[in-house]
Design a protein around this motif. Sequence first.
Motif, PDB file in Angstrom:
ATOM      1  N   ARG A  22      34.944  52.636  13.110  1.00 37.50           N
ATOM      2  CA  ARG A  22      35.792  52.307  12.537  1.00 37.50           C
ATOM      3  C   ARG A  22      35.663  51.584  11.484  1.00 37.50           C
ATOM      4  N   PRO A  23      35.495  52.792  10.382  1.00 34.25           N
ATOM      5  CA  PRO A  23      34.512  51.477   9.164  1.00 34.25           C
ATOM      6  C   PRO A  23      35.017  50.338   8.485  1.00 34.25           C
ATOM      7  N   GLN A  24      36.698  50.568   8.259  1.00 31.56           N
ATOM      8  CA  GLN A  24      37.295  48.942   8.190  1.00 31.56           C
ATOM      9  C   GLN A  24      36.786  48.042   8.798  1.00 31.56           C
ATOM     10  N   ALA A  25      36.176  47.854   9.777  1.00 25.71           N
ATOM     11  CA  ALA A  25      35.559  46.820  11.031  1.00 25.71           C
ATOM     12  C   ALA A  25      33.912  46.958  10.712  1.00 25.71           C
ATOM     13  N   MET A  26      33.598  47.338   9.747  1.00 30.74           N
ATOM     14  CA  MET A  26      32.072  47.274  10.219  1.00 30.74           C
ATOM     15  C   MET A  26      31.786  47.984  11.237  1.00 30.74           C
ATOM     16  N   ASN A  27      32.642  49.314  12.055  1.00 30.78           N
ATOM     17  CA  ASN A  27      32.859  49.710  12.865  1.00 30.78           C
ATOM     18  C   ASN A  27      31.884  49.122  14.544  1.00 30.78           C
ATOM     19  N   SER A  28      32.582  47.565  14.096  1.00 29.17           N
ATOM     20  CA  SER A  28      32.528  46.407  15.202  1.00 29.17           C
ATOM     21  C   SER A  28      32.662  47.009  16.046  1.00 29.17           C
ATOM     22  N   ILE A  29      32.394  46.863  17.231  1.00 29.23           N
ATOM     23  CA  ILE A  29      32.790  47.348  18.901  1.00 29.23           C
ATOM     24  C   ILE A  29      33.579  46.638  19.852  1.00 29.23           C
ATOM     25  N   THR A  30      34.763  47.063  20.083  1.00 32.09           N
ATOM     26  CA  THR A  30      35.829  46.327  20.997  1.00 32.09           C
ATOM     27  C   THR A  30      35.568  46.968  22.503  1.00 32.09           C
ATOM     28  N   PRO A  31      36.195  45.854  23.208  1.00 29.68           N
ATOM     29  CA  PRO A  31      36.129  46.252  24.640  1.00 29.68           C
ATOM     30  C   PRO A  31      36.819  47.618  25.197  1.00 29.68           C
ATOM     31  N   ASP A  32      37.699  47.720  24.332  1.00 34.44           N
ATOM     32  CA  ASP A  32      37.901  49.633  24.340  1.00 34.44           C
ATOM     33  C   ASP A  32      36.697  50.459  24.494  1.00 34.44           C
ATOM     34  N   MET A  33      36.531  49.933  23.104  1.00 31.33           N
ATOM     35  CA  MET A  33      35.551  50.861  22.626  1.00 31.33           C
ATOM     36  C   MET A  33      34.047  51.121  23.537  1.00 31.33           C
ATOM     37  N   HIS A  34      33.990  50.449  24.443  1.00 32.89           N
ATOM     38  CA  HIS A  34      32.360  50.205  24.760  1.00 32.89           C
ATOM     39  C   HIS A  34      33.511  51.403  26.077  1.00 32.89           C
ATOM     40  N   HIS A  35      34.141  51.737  26.605  1.00 30.85           N
ATOM     41  CA  HIS A  35      34.717  52.338  27.362  1.00 30.85           C
ATOM     42  C   HIS A  35      34.847  53.872  27.308  1.00 30.85           C
ATOM     43  N   LEU A  37      33.032  55.450  24.656  1.00 30.41           N
ATOM     44  CA  LEU A  37      31.309  55.352  24.156  1.00 30.41           C
ATOM     45  C   LEU A  37      30.737  55.703  25.705  1.00 30.41           C
ATOM     46  N   GLN A  38      31.001  55.227  26.508  1.00 28.73           N
ATOM     47  CA  GLN A  38      30.373  55.306  27.749  1.00 28.73           C
ATOM     48  C   GLN A  38      31.144  57.197  28.196  1.00 28.73           C
ATOM     49  N   ALA A  39      32.617  57.583  28.082  1.00 28.22           N
ATOM     50  CA  ALA A  39      33.124  58.908  28.662  1.00 28.22           C
ATOM     51  C   ALA A  39      32.112  59.611  27.550  1.00 28.22           C
ATOM     52  N   ALA A  71      38.257  40.554  17.571  1.00 36.64           N
ATOM     53  CA  ALA A  71      39.481  40.962  19.212  1.00 36.64           C
ATOM     54  C   ALA A  71      38.685  39.594  20.817  1.00 36.64           C
ATOM     55  N   MET A  72      37.920  39.579  20.141  1.00 39.47           N
ATOM     56  CA  MET A  72      36.831  38.323  21.673  1.00 39.47           C
ATOM     57  C   MET A  72      37.736  37.374  21.361  1.00 39.47           C
ATOM     58  N   ALA A  73      38.061  36.543  19.933  1.00 39.45           N
ATOM     59  CA  ALA A  73      38.453  35.170  20.216  1.00 39.45           C
ATOM     60  C   ALA A  73      40.016  35.550  20.530  1.00 39.45           C
ATOM     61  N   ALA A  74      40.211  37.004  19.883  1.00 44.05           N
ATOM     62  CA  ALA A  74      42.046  36.840  20.078  1.00 44.05           C
ATOM     63  C   ALA A  74      42.191  37.363  21.596  1.00 44.05           C
ATOM     64  N   GLY A  75      40.893  37.146  22.945  1.00 43.98           N
ATOM     65  CA  GLY A  75      41.286  37.547  23.845  1.00 43.98           C
ATOM     66  C   GLY A  75      41.033  38.718  24.315  1.00 43.98           C
ATOM     67  N   GLN A  76      41.203  39.265  24.223  1.00 44.03           N
ATOM     68  CA  GLN A  76      40.658  41.010  23.711  1.00 44.03           C
ATOM     69  C   GLN A  76      39.879  41.210  25.141  1.00 44.03           C
ATOM     70  N   VAL A  77      39.412  41.135  26.290  1.00 47.00           N
ATOM     71  CA  VAL A  77      38.131  40.756  27.097  1.00 47.00           C
ATOM     72  C   VAL A  77      38.345  42.098  28.359  1.00 47.00           C
ATOM     73  N   ARG A  78      37.646  43.104  28.199  1.00 44.63           N
ATOM     74  CA  ARG A  78      37.669  43.881  29.160  1.00 44.63           C
ATOM     75  C   ARG A  78      36.163  43.984  29.837  1.00 44.63           C
ATOM     76  N   PRO A  79      35.213  44.248  31.436  1.00 44.08           N
ATOM     77  CA  PRO A  79      34.269  44.144  31.422  1.00 44.08           C
ATOM     78  C   PRO A  79      33.586  45.783  31.060  1.00 44.08           C
ATOM     79  N   TYR A  80      32.151  45.417  30.546  1.00 47.43           N
ATOM     80  CA  TYR A  80      31.712  46.562  30.462  1.00 47.43           C
ATOM     81  C   TYR A  80      31.478  47.365  31.018  1.00 47.43           C
ATOM     82  N   PRO A  81      31.424  48.863  30.946  1.00 48.84           N
ATOM     83  CA  PRO A  81      31.217  50.116  31.695  1.00 48.84           C
ATOM     84  C   PRO A  81      30.177  50.386  32.452  1.00 48.84           C
ATOM     85  N   LYS A  82      29.664  51.028  33.367  1.00 48.47           N
ATOM     86  CA  LYS A  82      29.290  51.354  34.113  1.00 48.47           C
ATOM     87  C   LYS A  82      27.507  50.847  33.593  1.00 48.47           C
TER      88      LYS A  82
END
Length: 261
Positions: A22-35, A37-39, A71-82
């Motif tokens: 996500r170079p346009q966003a400094m590769n910041s991590i969204t809730p879906d991105m955590h998952h 990376l987990q995979a 993303a967090m401010a926009a309400g994109q919330v998801r528990p971290y993966p395992k």
Amino acid sequence: MPAMDFITVERHGGVTTVTLNRPQAMNSITPDMHHELQAAFDDFATDDGQRVCVVTGAGEKAFCAGSDLKAMAAGQVRPYPKNGYAGLIERFDLAKPVIAAVNGLALGGGFELALACDLIIAAETASFGLPEPLVGTVALGGGLHRLQRQIGLKQAMGLALSSRRISAADGLRLGLVNEVAAPGELAAATERWCEDILKGAPLAVAASKQTIMRSLDEPDLATALQNQATYPYFAAQAASEDRAEGAQAFAEKRPPAWKGR
């Protein structure tokens, strides 16, 4: 492994490269991105043909600027993966080496992701910091725990309390960074580390990592030495075919043919 929207995964020989994309966003991590990376790390961990993982960021500006606050401010919330933040910071059972190739800013969760890796190779332009207090929060991704173990209490306090950034050169001086690469040489420097690791027997490399990490949990050196034979990979390599092959290859003055067993 399913298709990925925010990361890319490449395999060359025994090396898996996971790129935050996500170079346009400094590769910041969204809730879906955590998952995602987990995979990716799950797949690396269970693939016997893959022996080293390199984590890096797309573009030249940032390795990872941490969590995507928009993303967090926009309400994109998801528990971290395992395995926690980025699918890595609580992956304590991974005995294969993971290298952070830090190509730019590594801030907040991005710094914590790098700290969770076994080696950090940094471009000269890289910088590191935990700026969470500046936005009213705390580094919850293991950075406050790993940093003091890796550079000592006073230096860790200085970074955590001041939110200051340090350069790649400062990271090398503090013992946080393994190598600083000249401009344009980060990929080559990282590849050299991978090649050196791949020369070793897989079980011996795994046993070395596991023994170092388990030793941190022992109360003293004497106990660590007493218990090391009970560590799973230490015991496995001691009885392995590769251990016998290493001695035989040395005696015959030839390169060893590792089997990973």
